[in-house]
Scaffold this active site. Structure first.
Site, mmCIF file in Angstrom:
data_model
loop_
_atom_site.group_PDB
_atom_site.id
_atom_site.type_symbol
_atom_site.label_atom_id
_atom_site.label_comp_id
_atom_site.label_asym_id
_atom_site.label_seq_id
_atom_site.Cartn_x
_atom_site.Cartn_y
_atom_site.Cartn_z
ATOM 1 N N ASP A 204 0.858 -1.192 0.000
ATOM 2 C CA ASP A 204 0.000 0.000 0.000
ATOM 3 C C ASP A 204 0.888 1.235 0.000
ATOM 4 O OD1 ASP A 204 -2.239 1.830 0.395
ATOM 5 O OD2 ASP A 204 -3.349 0.077 1.073
ATOM 6 N N HIS A 278 -2.608 3.234 -4.780
ATOM 7 C CA HIS A 278 -2.090 2.774 -3.477
ATOM 8 C C HIS A 278 -0.671 2.211 -3.629
ATOM 9 C CE1 HIS A 278 -5.494 3.342 -0.725
ATOM 10 N NE2 HIS A 278 -6.275 3.086 -1.762
ATOM 11 N N GLU A 342 -9.789 3.056 -5.292
ATOM 12 C CA GLU A 342 -9.402 4.448 -4.999
ATOM 13 C C GLU A 342 -8.224 4.945 -5.833
ATOM 14 O OE1 GLU A 342 -10.711 4.724 -0.361
ATOM 15 O OE2 GLU A 342 -8.823 3.708 -0.740
ATOM 16 N N TRP A 408 -16.816 -3.950 -2.069
ATOM 17 C CA TRP A 408 -16.838 -3.158 -0.826
ATOM 18 C C TRP A 408 -17.747 -1.953 -0.948
ATOM 19 C CZ3 TRP A 408 -14.091 1.670 0.439
ATOM 20 C CH2 TRP A 408 -13.466 2.267 -0.663
ATOM 21 N N TYR A 431 -16.500 -3.842 7.772
ATOM 22 C CA TYR A 431 -15.286 -3.049 7.986
ATOM 23 C C TYR A 431 -14.946 -2.979 9.477
ATOM 24 C CZ TYR A 431 -13.832 -1.892 3.326
ATOM 25 O OH TYR A 431 -13.293 -1.997 2.073
ATOM 26 N N PHE A 432 -14.062 -3.870 9.862
ATOM 27 C CA PHE A 432 -13.747 -4.025 11.281
ATOM 28 C C PHE A 432 -12.812 -2.921 11.792
ATOM 29 C CE2 PHE A 432 -14.680 -8.815 12.251
ATOM 30 C CZ PHE A 432 -15.954 -8.661 11.719
ATOM 31 N N TRP A 482 -8.495 -2.754 8.153
ATOM 32 C CA TRP A 482 -7.498 -1.754 7.760
ATOM 33 C C TRP A 482 -6.888 -1.211 9.041
ATOM 34 C CZ3 TRP A 482 -6.736 -2.094 2.744
ATOM 35 C CH2 TRP A 482 -7.786 -2.507 1.923
ATOM 36 N N THR A 483 -5.584 -0.916 8.985
ATOM 37 C CA THR A 483 -4.910 -0.718 10.272
ATOM 38 C C THR A 483 -4.254 0.660 10.452
ATOM 39 O OG1 THR A 483 -2.911 -1.754 9.383
ATOM 40 C CG2 THR A 483 -4.474 -3.189 10.539
HETATM 41 C C1 ACM Z 1 -10.985 -0.188 0.395
HETATM 42 O O1 ACM Z 1 -11.493 -0.195 1.527
HETATM 43 N N1 ACM Z 1 -10.341 0.876 -0.039
HETATM 44 C C2 ACM Z 1 -11.056 -1.347 -0.453
#
Ligand code: ACM
Length: 544
Positions: A204, A278, A342, A408, A431-432, A482-483
């Site tokens: 990323d 990304h 994105e 998503w 989405y955790f 996502w972190t």
């Molecule tokens: C994403 O949450 N950008 C796939």
């Protein structure tokens, strides 16, 4: 009754129900199995209990290793005799059961004399063993010996198989880095809930995490940034290199080790190599594949950047083909995830080379340019014997022929109806990284949003509007973590639990068995398992 009173009584009722469930020997499984009959009595694992196998030796040994930790019993593992003896846990592989149980199903028969785990595949045997663990006292999940415990399992007969073939969890190891043992812990937690697909988000803007032999700067440069970033406390993480830079990467040897660890738990790893956007970290190391030539800086923490490949340059395709070739050689699964979300199209709009390329190829806008790029990548991945899967946006300029879609922000039902494989990960349910409370003061800082347990439990991976003939194209559902604001494993655990149980039930259990009250009671008991493992979860009793 006032809301807060309801909450208190509701929680008290769940806790009381949970204690009662345990005392009554009533089983509390997550995910709920397809069919289960309680039988009288209990089976007890004793110091002399043996584990035998007729097929499924590896699964028998893995169960023995787990049981030995908490019981301290020797639990020898050996090939089976003709009939299970008293105090035996017997694994039986019977390929004739393929039609009845499918590739992942199992039968679990617990009676007072022995336990029989039967399946048509080693995968089914593994899942049978996971269910057996949950029939035992929660302390069975302790990594160290627990004294004064009767290791009994309620007698039951269970026939079980999953609703969906893709039961996924995604971990972003780019915004923050997790070591091999930490990733392996995540795999163990997934296995407990019969999840079978680990989506490893490896590249990323803020970090590249996989060794690529041909491009060493991807790990010497792109795997590191100056600090932890995201305005976080530098002490909140331990992922620093010897020179004090933040980050890390997995060598190919380590990647193979993690793949083997996952395979032993019947988990397939889907690696994600993000493109064309990304890609800031990669372009920090190799700016020649960008539109602007750089310089780039992976030390940033939020928003959308011009970290996007120059898709008008053939050299970019050579670079990505080399990378994908190495990735395909490492990962045994069918899919390579190629991102696609994105994409900052402004950079392509501002690039004379990209605009000239679009004109030459007859591409009317940047969405079509992205689809052109995805088609080229798809061909490269196919040449390496794999298929691509990508985020919702890869369909914006037309979905390429064999691509799978990870929905998503939409497009799942439409893609399935046109014959594409689809994995459902809608932000609303999956989405955790979102808060588990609207009261942010009582939560660790998160990116935003609100995804309470109940909402995850309401998730149905099958889109409502999809015609039944296309339902096989919906492979299943997946939670994404996502972190950006999650710099350590303790916080990962907190965001996973209890929500992962709800996701697992959405993916595994029959839709008709959905029952929120029952799930809460089982979740309360499951907290004791997580306690035994030393996990950091969000307690059910904590106010939302
Ligand atoms: C994403 O949450 N950008 C796939």
């Amino acid at each position: 009754m006032k809301n807060y009173m309801k909450k208190i009584f509701g929680t008290a009722l769940i806790v009381a129900t949970c204690t009662w469930l345990q005392a009554a020997g009533i089983v509390s499984l997550i995910p709920q199995p397809q069919t289960m009959t309680n039988l009288p009595g209990e089976f007890e694992i004793q110091p002399g209990t043996k584990i035998t196998f007729a097929g499924g030796a590896a699964e028998a040994r893995l169960l023995a290793a787990t049981l030995r930790q908490s019981t301290g019993y020797p639990l020898p593992v050996s090939p089976a005799a003709t009939r299970p003896a008293k105090s035996e846990i017997a694994f039986l592989l019977d390929t004739n059961l393929q039609e009845k149980l499918g590739p992942e199903g199992y039968q679990l028969y617990v009676n007072i004399n022995y336990v029989g785990i039967t399946a048509a595949t080693p995968t089914g045997l593994f899942y049978g063993s996971q269910t057996l663990l949950q029939l035992l006292p929660p302390e069975i999940f302790s990594a160290t010996k627990v004294k004064h415990q009767f290791w009994t399992a309620q007698c039951v007969k269970i026939t079980d198989s999953p609703r969906f073939v893709w039961r996924g969890f995604m971990l972003d190891v780019c915004r923050h880095f997790y070591t091999v043992p930490e990733v392996e812990q995540v795999l163990d937690l997934m296995a407990m809930y019969k999840l079978n697909t680990f989506h490893w988000h490896l590249t990323d803007d803020q970090g590249w995490r996989i060794e690529i032999k041909k491009y060493p700067k991807l790990t010497s440069v792109a795997a590191w940034r100056k600090g932890v970033g995201f305005k976080l406390d530098p002490q909140s993480t331990t992922a620093y290199g010897p020179d004090g830079r933040y980050g890390g990467f997995y060598t190919q040897k380590q990647i193979r080790e993690v793949i083997a660890y996952a395979a032993a738990r019947h988990i397939t790893i889907v690696p994600e190599i993000e493109m064309p956007g990304h890609a800031m970290a990669a372009l920090t190391a190799y700016p020649q594949f960008s539109c602007t030539g750089g310089p780039f800086d992976a030390d940033h923490d939020g928003g959308v950047y011009d970290g996007i490949y120059n898709v008008s340059d053939e050299a970019t395709y050579v670079f990505l083909a080399d990378i994908l070739h190495e990735v395909a050689g490492l990962f045994p699964g069918k899919f390579i995830h190629v991102g696609g979300d994105e994409v900052p199209k402004k950079t392509w709009q501002n690039s004379a080379a990209c605009q000239a390329f679009m004109k030459a190829k007859g591409l009317k806008d940047e969405k079509e340019l992205q689809s052109y790029f995805t088609a080229r990548i798809e061909a490269i991945v196919n040449t390496n014997g794999k298929s691509i899967i990508g985020w919702s946006e890869i369909r914006e300029g037309g979905l390429t022929p064999s691509a799978g879609l990870m929905d998503w922000i939409g497009g799942g039902a439409e893609s399935a109806a046109s014959g594409h494989d689809v994995v459902m990960t809608p932000t609303k349910y999956c989405y955790f990284d979102h808060y588990q409370s609207t009261n942010h003061a009582i939560e660790p800082k998160a990116i935003g949003g609100f995804l309470p347990l109940k909402k995850v439990y309401e998730f149905d991976p099958m889109p409502e509007k999809l015609a039944p003939e296309f339902s096989p194209r919906i492979l299943g559902g997946q939670a994404n973590l996502w972190t950006e604001y999650i710099p350590n494993l303790r916080y990962v655990e907190y965001m996973m639990f209890p929500r992962l149980g709800a996701l697992a039930e959405a993916d595994w259990s029959p839709k008709e068995s959905r029952d929120w009250e029952s799930f809460q009671a089982r979740t309360a008991l499951n907290e004791k398992r997580l306690d035994a493992m030393g996990m950091n979860y969000r307690p059910l009793s904590k106010a939302e």
